[in-house]
Write an enzyme that holds these catalytic residues in place. Structure first.
Site, PDB file in Angstrom:
ATOM      1  CE  LYS A 191    -127.785 -95.839   2.173  1.00  0.00           C
ATOM      2  NZ  LYS A 191    -127.274 -96.669   3.533  1.00  0.00           N
ATOM      3  N   GLY A 245    -117.833 -92.818   0.961  1.00  0.00           N
ATOM      4  CA  GLY A 245    -117.492 -94.049   1.053  1.00  0.00           C
ATOM      5  C   GLY A 245    -116.548 -94.670   0.011  1.00  0.00           C
ATOM      6  CB  SER A 246    -115.559 -98.042  -1.305  1.00  0.00           C
ATOM      7  OG  SER A 246    -116.950 -98.012  -1.992  1.00  0.00           O
ATOM      8  CB  THR A 247    -112.619 -95.169  -4.740  1.00  0.00           C
ATOM      9  OG1 THR A 247    -111.745 -94.408  -4.069  1.00  0.00           O
ATOM     10  CG2 THR A 247    -112.532 -95.098  -6.215  1.00  0.00           C
ATOM     11  CB  VAL A 249    -120.116 -97.234  -3.599  1.00  0.00           C
ATOM     12  CG1 VAL A 249    -121.536 -96.572  -3.570  1.00  0.00           C
ATOM     13  CG2 VAL A 249    -119.924 -98.676  -3.227  1.00  0.00           C
ATOM     14  N   GLY A 250    -118.668 -94.970  -5.295  1.00  0.00           N
ATOM     15  CA  GLY A 250    -118.570 -93.289  -5.422  1.00  0.00           C
ATOM     16  C   GLY A 250    -118.652 -93.346  -6.979  1.00  0.00           C
ATOM     17  CD  GLU A 267    -114.607 -85.279   0.937  1.00  0.00           C
ATOM     18  OE1 GLU A 267    -113.482 -85.851   0.939  1.00  0.00           O
ATOM     19  OE2 GLU A 267    -114.718 -84.061   0.779  1.00  0.00           O
ATOM     20  CB  CYS A 301    -111.159 -91.852   4.526  1.00  0.00           C
ATOM     21  SG  CYS A 301    -111.341 -90.454   5.674  1.00  0.00           S
ATOM     22  CD  GLU A 398    -109.873 -97.214   1.572  1.00  0.00           C
ATOM     23  OE1 GLU A 398    -110.710 -97.470   1.121  1.00  0.00           O
ATOM     24  OE2 GLU A 398    -109.819 -95.953   2.445  1.00  0.00           O
TER      25      GLU A 398
HETATM   26  P1  NAD Z   1    -119.286 -98.332   1.015  1.00  0.00           P
HETATM   27  O1  NAD Z   1    -119.065 -97.462  -0.429  1.00  0.00           O
HETATM   28  O2  NAD Z   1    -119.452 -99.833   0.909  1.00  0.00           O
HETATM   29  O3  NAD Z   1    -120.777 -97.623   1.472  1.00  0.00           O
HETATM   30  C1  NAD Z   1    -120.637 -96.100   1.858  1.00  0.00           C
HETATM   31  C2  NAD Z   1    -122.239 -95.538   1.808  1.00  0.00           C
HETATM   32  O4  NAD Z   1    -122.718 -95.681   0.529  1.00  0.00           O
HETATM   33  C3  NAD Z   1    -123.232 -96.661   2.647  1.00  0.00           C
HETATM   34  O5  NAD Z   1    -123.966 -95.751   3.258  1.00  0.00           O
HETATM   35  C4  NAD Z   1    -123.760 -97.488   1.779  1.00  0.00           C
HETATM   36  O6  NAD Z   1    -124.902 -98.068   2.200  1.00  0.00           O
HETATM   37  C5  NAD Z   1    -123.925 -96.723   0.712  1.00  0.00           C
HETATM   38  N1  NAD Z   1    -124.029 -97.471  -0.657  1.00  0.00           N
HETATM   39  C6  NAD Z   1    -123.373 -98.451  -1.086  1.00  0.00           C
HETATM   40  N2  NAD Z   1    -123.853 -99.147  -2.490  1.00  0.00           N
HETATM   41  C7  NAD Z   1    -124.756 -97.996  -2.903  1.00  0.00           C
HETATM   42  C8  NAD Z   1    -125.420 -97.540  -3.942  1.00  0.00           C
HETATM   43  N3  NAD Z   1    -125.510 -98.463  -5.113  1.00  0.00           N
HETATM   44  N4  NAD Z   1    -126.051 -96.552  -4.055  1.00  0.00           N
HETATM   45  C9  NAD Z   1    -126.138 -95.401  -3.218  1.00  0.00           C
HETATM   46  N5  NAD Z   1    -125.374 -95.883  -2.099  1.00  0.00           N
HETATM   47  C10 NAD Z   1    -124.778 -97.114  -1.655  1.00  0.00           C
HETATM   48  O7  NAD Z   1    -118.144 -97.833   2.019  1.00  0.00           O
HETATM   49  P2  NAD Z   1    -118.251 -98.078   3.453  1.00  0.00           P
HETATM   50  O8  NAD Z   1    -117.469 -99.565   3.572  1.00  0.00           O
HETATM   51  O9  NAD Z   1    -119.163 -97.746   4.157  1.00  0.00           O
HETATM   52  O10 NAD Z   1    -116.960 -97.049   3.764  1.00  0.00           O
HETATM   53  C11 NAD Z   1    -115.643 -97.292   3.931  1.00  0.00           C
HETATM   54  C12 NAD Z   1    -115.172 -96.252   2.781  1.00  0.00           C
HETATM   55  O11 NAD Z   1    -115.415 -95.021   2.898  1.00  0.00           O
HETATM   56  C13 NAD Z   1    -113.431 -96.501   2.612  1.00  0.00           C
HETATM   57  O12 NAD Z   1    -113.248 -96.609   1.353  1.00  0.00           O
HETATM   58  C14 NAD Z   1    -113.140 -95.174   2.927  1.00  0.00           C
HETATM   59  O13 NAD Z   1    -111.761 -94.769   2.695  1.00  0.00           O
HETATM   60  C15 NAD Z   1    -114.400 -94.545   2.661  1.00  0.00           C
HETATM   61  N6  NAD Z   1    -114.077 -93.164   3.614  1.00  0.00           N
HETATM   62  C16 NAD Z   1    -113.868 -91.955   2.964  1.00  0.00           C
HETATM   63  C17 NAD Z   1    -114.059 -90.866   3.678  1.00  0.00           C
HETATM   64  C18 NAD Z   1    -113.617 -89.363   3.220  1.00  0.00           C
HETATM   65  O14 NAD Z   1    -113.941 -88.497   3.773  1.00  0.00           O
HETATM   66  N7  NAD Z   1    -112.793 -89.391   2.133  1.00  0.00           N
HETATM   67  C19 NAD Z   1    -114.305 -90.773   5.137  1.00  0.00           C
HETATM   68  C20 NAD Z   1    -114.760 -91.949   5.559  1.00  0.00           C
HETATM   69  C21 NAD Z   1    -114.832 -93.142   4.806  1.00  0.00           C
END
Ligand code: NAD
Length: 495
Positions: A191, A245-247, A249-250, A267, A301, A398
């Site tokens: 996804k 993604g973001s911490t 949501v992680g 990540e 990131c 961030e």
């Molecule tokens: P985000 O957490 O908003 O979304 C990331 C992904 O998660 C998207 O596909 C989103 O649709 C999905 N998502 C959101 N809520 C969800 C849920 N409840 N259940 C399942 N999936 C869900 O992050 P973003 O705004 O897309 O990206 C930016 C963030 O990603 C920043 O914090 C950045 O540092 C991080 N990032 C980390 C790395 C790494 O390798 N460490 C690389 C790139 C980006």
């Protein structure tokens, strides 16, 4: 689709945009069961590029069932390692042959300069070629056994992997997951972010037209995170979630994995320190520090967004860095211009978040250098904040935009203390001519990756990448992918 815009009269318009977009499940385009689509927006023009499907329970069930079937199929589980390796090379070939189109889709959807998105596609090709080496190199062990027994281990794939990626590097982030997951014999439901889904949809279509990848091994379901993503991470028949993604949501993904004890790789975000010692080549450090937080308009990131400079060279370094920012300002513009290295931010909501931090810095009494903004085109120029300390929100949170905070320190020990004073631990950079000091600092910095004298090297195929502390769990790339995507099975044979 409109192609008219004051700055960009000739927006590229790949034919793929004109197709209707469903999910890609079990080898074919699958219209969304609920018939719901959401627009995909070009941040440069804020116009709709096309629509993407919203995955509901029925779509997610269909995709997970297809992946489960394929996982046990003779076409995938029953093939030789050599054949799996060949399929991965075929995927890399398809990606390489269609790099311009894939990079164009990424630049259109998230505003990243084409020079950068094209590099990301080619780098993802290398990640697939690297992964193509794994199928023939995954060994088990033989354990010490009594003469009447044979004890050994094998590495088994986990099963169905859900891969969820952020919007800022669509080809890369997803490639980092799909390549090792397939190399180790898993099947995938991917996804991509709802803000940048098109390149993986298109690539998956091309893969099924031009390679021997069996149907159901790689599926793509699109849609928003809180709905479609949530259905995927909580699905009982999913074995692993690999999430970028973001911490915030992680942490939620980790929580959601508890019921069925899914394996999880995370990540996540960062607030990476860049340390400049007074014996460093200050010209090079300034150029490299600017690149480290301005590439991709800071939407990375690993952006080196906390710049720590030794007090004795603070003034000189600030002058050199400010000169660099002026050069970067000149290279802001249409992502498709060859000279553009900073495009618009990825969405209006994100523009508002980033400019909100610049306003916050000013309200806290900081000096804010440059910070050109243009709300018509969602541009934020190179921005440097001085006069705050490491405890301020601007230095701790961030921002994910072209905004860095400049801090100072007296000696290496203080630099490490400030650098580690964050909840994140993704990357760190040190500039010094004293390699012994650099090595000591690399040992003490709490970061998954430490760069010495030059940051932002994302040539990550052979080198593990990931975060400490709240920047993540697990590693992508390098030999660590074997742990991330397989499990050890112990076998005892009584002879
Ligand atoms: P985000 O957490 O908003 O979304 C990331 C992904 O998660 C998207 O596909 C989103 O649709 C999905 N998502 C959101 N809520 C969800 C849920 N409840 N259940 C399942 N999936 C869900 O992050 P973003 O705004 O897309 O990206 C930016 C963030 O990603 C920043 O914090 C950045 O540092 C991080 N990032 C980390 C790395 C790494 O390798 N460490 C690389 C790139 C980006």
């Amino acid at each position: 689709m409109s192609t008219q815009h004051p700055l960009t009269p000739n927006r590229p318009a790949p034919a793929f945009l004109d197709q209707s977009h469903g999910h890609f499940i079990d080898g074919r385009d699958q219209p969304p069961a609920g018939g719901v689509h959401v627009p995909s927006i070009d941040p440069m023009t804020e116009r709709t590029l096309t629509n993407i499907a919203v995955g509901d329970q029925q779509d997610v069930d269909l995709a997970v069932a297809a992946a489960r079937r394929a996982f046990g199929s003779a076409d995938w589980a029953g093939i030789t390692p050599e054949r799996r390796s060949r399929v991965l090379h075929q995927i890399a070939d398809v990606m390489e042959a269609n790099a311009e189109e894939l990079a164009t889709l990424d630049s259109l959807e998230m505003g990243g300069p084409f020079v950068g998105t094209r590099w990301m596609v080619h780098h993802t090709v290398e990640v697939f070629r690297h992964a193509a080496g794994w199928p023939t190199r995954i060994y088990g062990t033989t354990a010490p056994s009594a003469p009447t027994q044979l004890k050994y281990t094998t590495r088994r794939p986990l099963g169905v992997v859900v891969a969820i990626a952020s919007w800022n590097g669509p080809m890369l982030q997803m490639g980092y997951k799909v390549a090792p997951a397939l190399a180790t014999g898993n099947t995938v439901v991917a996804k991509p972010s709802e803000q940048s889904s098109l390149s993986w949809l298109r690539l998956t279509q091309l893969i099924h037209e031009h390679t021997d990848l069996p149907d159901g091994v790689l599926n793509v379901v699109t849609g928003p995170g809180p709905t479609t993503g949530e259905l995927l991470i909580t699905h009982p028949d999913v074995d692993k979630v690999s999430f970028t993604g973001s911490t915030a949501v992680g942490k939620h993904v980790l929580e959601a994995s508890k019921d069925s004890l899914k394996r999880v790789t995370l990540e996540l975000g960062g607030k990476s320190p860049v340390i400049v010692l007074d014996d460093a080549d200050l010209n090079e450090a300034a150029a490299s520090a600017a690149l480290g937080y301005l590439a991709g308009s800071g939407q990375g990131c690993v952006a080196g967004s906390r710049i720590l400079v030794q007090e004795s060279v603070r003034e000189e370094f600030t002058r050199l860095l400010t000169e660099q920012l002026a050069n970067w300002s000149k290279a802001m513009g249409d992502p498709f211009e060859a000279t553009t290295v900073m495009g618009p931010l990825a969405s209006r909501a994100h523009y508002e978040k980033v400019t909100g931090y610049i306003d916050l810095a000013r309200s806290l009494g900081a000096e804010v250098i440059t910070a050109e903004t243009d709300e018509n085109d969602l541009f934020v120029g190179p921005t440097l904040v001085t006069g705050l300390d490491n405890s301020s929100r601007v230095a701790q949170e961030e921002i994910f935009g072209p905004v860095a905070v400049l801090l100072s320190f007296d000696d290496a020990a203080e630099a490490v203390r400030i650098a580690n004073d964050t909840r994140y631990g993704l990357a760190a950079t040190v500039y010094t001519n004293n390699l012994a000091e650099a090595h000591r600092m690399a040992e003490r910095l709490q970061a998954g990756t430490v760069w010495i004298n030059g940051g932002h090297d994302m040539s990550t195929g052979p080198l593990p990448f990931g975060g400490m502390k709240e920047s993540g769990i697990g590693r992508e790339h390098g030999p660590d992918v074997i742990d991330a995507y397989t499990e050890t099975k112990a076998v005892v044979i009584n002879l």
